[in-house]
Design an enzyme around this catalytic site. Structure first.
Site, PDB file in Angstrom:
ATOM      1  N   LYS A 135       0.832  -1.206   0.000  1.00  0.00           N
ATOM      2  CA  LYS A 135       0.000   0.000   0.000  1.00  0.00           C
ATOM      3  C   LYS A 135       0.869   1.260   0.000  1.00  0.00           C
ATOM      4  O   LYS A 135       0.586   2.214  -0.716  1.00  0.00           O
ATOM      5  CB  LYS A 135      -0.961  -0.028   1.206  1.00  0.00           C
ATOM      6  CG  LYS A 135      -2.039  -1.080   1.038  1.00  0.00           C
ATOM      7  CD  LYS A 135      -2.834  -1.372   2.301  1.00  0.00           C
ATOM      8  CE  LYS A 135      -3.763  -2.555   2.052  1.00  0.00           C
ATOM      9  NZ  LYS A 135      -4.482  -3.013   3.263  1.00  0.00           N
ATOM     10  N   GLN A 184      -4.893  -1.740   9.456  1.00  0.00           N
ATOM     11  CA  GLN A 184      -4.654  -3.049   8.837  1.00  0.00           C
ATOM     12  C   GLN A 184      -5.214  -4.156   9.739  1.00  0.00           C
ATOM     13  O   GLN A 184      -4.877  -4.241  10.912  1.00  0.00           O
ATOM     14  CB  GLN A 184      -3.142  -3.233   8.606  1.00  0.00           C
ATOM     15  CG  GLN A 184      -2.785  -4.489   7.837  1.00  0.00           C
ATOM     16  CD  GLN A 184      -3.353  -4.500   6.409  1.00  0.00           C
ATOM     17  OE1 GLN A 184      -3.251  -3.524   5.675  1.00  0.00           O
ATOM     18  NE2 GLN A 184      -3.968  -5.613   6.025  1.00  0.00           N
ATOM     19  N   ASP A 232     -11.473   2.301   3.922  1.00  0.00           N
ATOM     20  CA  ASP A 232     -11.792   0.874   3.756  1.00  0.00           C
ATOM     21  C   ASP A 232     -13.307   0.663   3.617  1.00  0.00           C
ATOM     22  O   ASP A 232     -13.739  -0.419   3.218  1.00  0.00           O
ATOM     23  CB  ASP A 232     -11.284   0.079   4.974  1.00  0.00           C
ATOM     24  CG  ASP A 232      -9.995  -0.660   4.681  1.00  0.00           C
ATOM     25  OD1 ASP A 232      -9.703  -0.877   3.490  1.00  0.00           O
ATOM     26  OD2 ASP A 232      -9.290  -1.015   5.645  1.00  0.00           O
TER      27      ASP A 232
END
Ligand code: NAD
Length: 281
Positions: free
Chosen positions: A51, A95, A118
């Site tokens: 990422k 994460q 997200d």
């Protein structure tokens, strides 16, 4: 046909790069993504690295916030509050998975819905269900882009989704429904899976079961999206028997299908967060 996720993702990253250039030039501001990593889960370290690299390539500033595995729920919440308030951070990603002692849903709910790249915050999930503009979770959004950019029509088609998780199965089913497909969701208690999947013009498989979907479970000429990532004898394989299914349908490879699209969509969502921040200030 093989649906080349890598090539389509490269094209999207190029589009994002141009948009980032235009936005930073016009506003004089940098676009920032905070990636919060708790502990040192090896897979998470790899994903976070990918990422960061993808951000750098398109001109997004990434801030890696590495926190110890034994951090308390309160300290993590405080850190997220800080990022919520930080004007140089437009998107926040925590994460997953988190170490066991931490409550994942409580952590996600701490993220400002305006920075939730997200798309896991309950407010954004609610908006997705209602069909309103919002952050769409990256993997499901990537799946839709793959289908559309490969030239398949969604409207009016029979779509079957195997798997009902909150991060893939349910949201992708909602997105297909929004685009006017007739959608069926299958799961572990579905009777005669093959009879259902054979109806699919569009088949999305997110079960996490190596080669669950065989050629005789797929309709001739269907569009098959394999979301699964399974490690079998040291090799990555999907949920679809790729070698057999590619003889009768269009299918995504693993790796090189959905995976690269997920990262590309994260970049898109970060740019979306930045654009939204301009509207309110
Ligand atoms: P999950 O384990 O949360 O959910 C799996 C779902 O599949 C469940 O709803 C279950 O009912 C269903 N299922 C399992 N076995 C089945 C069977 N035999 N028949 C019918 N349904 C069955 O998984 P998830 O988080 O949705 O992930 C699914 C897969 O996708 C995993 O392999 C994961 O690693 C992969 N994944 C890939 C990406 C990517 O970027 N490529 C992103 C997320 C997940």
């Amino acid at each position: 046909m093989i649906i080349d996720g890598k090539a389509i993702a490269t094209q999207i990253r190029e589009e994002v790069k141009n948009k980032v250039r235009e936005l930073t030039f016009r506003t004089g501001k940098n676009i920032g993504l905070a990636v919060v990593l708790v502990g040192e889960n090896p897979a998470s370290l790899v994903y976070v690295g990918q990422k960061e690299k993808a951000c750098a390539e398109v001109g997004i500033t990434s801030f890696k916030i590495a926190l110890p595995a034994d951090i308390t729920q309160d300290s993590l919440a405080e850190k997220i509050e800080e990022l919520n308030e930080d004007p140089s951070v437009h998107g926040i990603l925590v994460q997953l998975p988190l170490p066991e002692h931490l409550n994942e849903s409580a952590v996600i709910e701490k993220i400002s819905p305006k920075k939730d790249v997200d798309g896991f915050h309950p407010l954004n999930i609610g908006r997705l269900v209602a069909g309103e503009e919002t952050f769409i979770p990256c993997t499901p959004q990537g799946i839709i882009e793959l289908i559309e950019r490969s030239g398949f029509t969604i409207e009016g088609q029979e779509a079957v989704v195997v798997g009902r998780s909150n991060i893939v199965g349910k949201p992708v089913a909602l997105l297909l429904l929004q685009r006017h497909a007739t959608v069926t969701i299958c799961h572990t208690r579905t009777r005669n899976l093959g009879a259902v999947t054979r109806r699919a013009d569009i088949l999305v498989v997110a079960a996490g079961r190596p080669r669950l979907v065989k050629a005789d479970m797929v309709k001739e000429g269907a569009c098959v999206i394999d979301v699964g990532i399974n490690r079998v004898e040291g090799k990555l394989v999907g949920d679809v028997d790729f070698e057999e299914v590619k003889k009768k349908a269009s299918v995504t490879p693993v790796p090189g299908g959905v995976g690269p699209m997920t990262v590309a969509m994260l970049l898109k969502n970060t740019v979306f967060a930045f654009e939204k921040s301009l509207e309110v200030s």
